[in-house]
Design an enzyme around this catalytic site. Structure first.
Site, PDB file in Angstrom:
ATOM      1  N   THR A   1      -7.681  -6.903  13.310  1.00 29.16           N
ATOM      2  CA  THR A   1      -7.691  -5.450  13.173  1.00 29.16           C
ATOM      3  C   THR A   1      -8.825  -4.838  13.982  1.00 29.16           C
ATOM      4  OG1 THR A   1      -6.856  -5.718  10.913  1.00 29.16           O
ATOM      5  CG2 THR A   1      -7.716  -3.561  11.511  1.00 29.16           C
ATOM      6  N   THR A   2     -10.018  -5.429  13.888  1.00 29.60           N
ATOM      7  CA  THR A   2     -11.177  -4.907  14.600  1.00 29.60           C
ATOM      8  C   THR A   2     -11.026  -5.060  16.108  1.00 29.60           C
ATOM      9  OG1 THR A   2     -12.506  -5.496  12.675  1.00 29.60           O
ATOM     10  CG2 THR A   2     -13.708  -4.979  14.677  1.00 29.60           C
TER      11      THR A   2
ATOM     12  N   TYR B   1       4.119  -3.108   6.308  1.00 29.20           N
ATOM     13  CA  TYR B   1       5.158  -2.078   6.442  1.00 29.20           C
ATOM     14  C   TYR B   1       6.493  -2.468   5.814  1.00 29.20           C
ATOM     15  CZ  TYR B   1       8.001   1.724   8.225  1.00 29.20           C
ATOM     16  OH  TYR B   1       8.831   2.804   8.303  1.00 29.20           O
TER      17      TYR B   1
ATOM     18  N   TYR C   1      -4.466 -13.877   5.915  1.00 29.86           N
ATOM     19  CA  TYR C   1      -5.275 -12.654   5.859  1.00 29.86           C
ATOM     20  C   TYR C   1      -4.637 -11.739   4.825  1.00 29.86           C
ATOM     21  CZ  TYR C   1      -7.674  -8.448   7.734  1.00 29.86           C
ATOM     22  OH  TYR C   1      -8.429  -7.310   7.906  1.00 29.86           O
TER      23      TYR C   1
ATOM     24  N   ARG D   1      -4.241  -2.348   3.847  1.00 30.26           N
ATOM     25  CA  ARG D   1      -3.598  -2.077   5.127  1.00 30.26           C
ATOM     26  C   ARG D   1      -2.136  -2.509   5.143  1.00 30.26           C
ATOM     27  NH1 ARG D   1      -6.576  -0.633   9.608  1.00 30.26           N
ATOM     28  NH2 ARG D   1      -8.846  -0.710   9.376  1.00 30.26           N
TER      29      ARG D   1
ATOM     30  N   LYS E   1      -8.669 -15.212   4.500  1.00 29.01           N
ATOM     31  CA  LYS E   1      -9.594 -14.097   4.679  1.00 29.01           C
ATOM     32  C   LYS E   1      -9.219 -13.089   3.607  1.00 29.01           C
ATOM     33  CE  LYS E   1     -10.948 -10.277   7.683  1.00 29.01           C
ATOM     34  NZ  LYS E   1     -10.716  -9.558   8.966  1.00 29.01           N
TER      35      LYS E   1
END
Length: 291
Positions: A43-44, A106, A132, A137, A160
């Site tokens: 994401t980062t 989603y 993850y 999110r 994570k």
């Protein structure tokens, strides 16, 4: 084994394009600063706005620059199982040590669907997988019982955990076993996460404060939580400031203040508000990183 401080590496841009020279420089800087591994194109790393070709290029550049000195966990997540497999196969081909695979976002799979997704990836590619789990999110939460089922597979090696729920670490020790690697995905609770049984943090703040984040992790892993708390006290205002707006925008601005990379991000993200910049500057000063 993956442990310690693993920066969730930013993807530097210059005039809208990948800034390859800066990316290579960041890899060297992180190794010199004591980071224990690198996690590109999560994401980062702005994976949602990278093309497939850019995504794969970043992974390959980072793996080659690291050259085996520390582990590289390549972002390989998607809400499309076939697309995630493509990223895993590429990461395996170029020499990454593991893949970070987010719970599909989603399309909101059931727990049964999560098992099917991760088992398909596990069976199709022999690259180790770190799950993850970030419900904020992805809008789907992998429950400890589900993770326990996946932990039985030999190449699903850890998680994570970005739930922010420190009780999850203990719950997952029960369902997944104590050898299953639990790595924090939240800087603000990374100190407490390791006290519960975690072994590291895939960190946003470590992009700008890698030495302090590595020292914090090393202190917890040797059981010196008093020393780790002193470091966390230095870092906490910076953690909070960076996440006032989306964390990758905050940390890229912080990095730009230290001349590490441009603050440039891709739409739909936008530059920080001036008041947020002031908070980040104050956090950098509190941590001793900016005069």
């Amino acid at each position: 084994m993956l442990k310690g401080s693993l920066p969730a590496l930013v993807t530097p841009f210059k005039n809208g394009a990948l800034d390859v020279d800066t990316l290579k420089h960041l890899v060297e800087w992180h190794i010199n600063q004591g980071s224990h591994g690198l996690v590109p194109v999560g994401t980062t790393g702005e994976s949602p706005t990278l093309s497939h070709e850019e995504h794969e290029s970043v992974v390959e550049i980072v793996v080659k620059a690291v050259n085996g000195r520390i582990p590289v966990v390549a972002g390989a997540g998607s809400n499309n199982t076939a697309e995630s497999l493509r990223f895993m196969e590429h990461a395996k081909k170029v020499g990454a040590d593991a893949a970070l695979v987010v719970t599909p976002y989603y399309n909101k799979p059931t727990q049964r669907g999560l098992i099917a997704h991760f088992k398909t990836l596990h069976d199709a590619c022999d690259l180790p997988i770190v799950i993850y789990n970030i419900p904020g999110r992805s809008v789907v939460d992998m429950l400890p019982a589900t993770m326990g089922e996946l932990a039985k597979l030999p190449r699903i090696i850890g998680v994570k955990d970005a739930t922010g729920d420190l009780a999850r670490v203990c719950q997952q020790r029960i369902t997944c076993g104590t050898d299953f690697l639990q790595i924090s995905g939240e800087d603000a609770t990374a100190h407490g996460f390791n006290a519960q049984g975690g072994v590291g943090c895939i960190s946003v703040t470590a992009n700008v404060a890698p030495k302090l984040c590595a020292e914090l992790q090393e202190a917890t892993l040797r059981g010196d939580y008093a020393e780790a708390l002193k470091i966390q006290d230095r870092l906490m205002p910076l953690h909070q400031a960076i996440f006032t707006e989306p964390g990758l925008v905050g940390v890229k601005y912080a990095m730009s203040r230290l001349d590490l990379c441009s603050a440039e991000v891709r739409p739909p993200l936008t530059p920080l508000l001036d008041e947020t910049k002031a908070l980040v500057d104050a956090g950098l000063r509190h941590a001793g990183l900016l005069n």
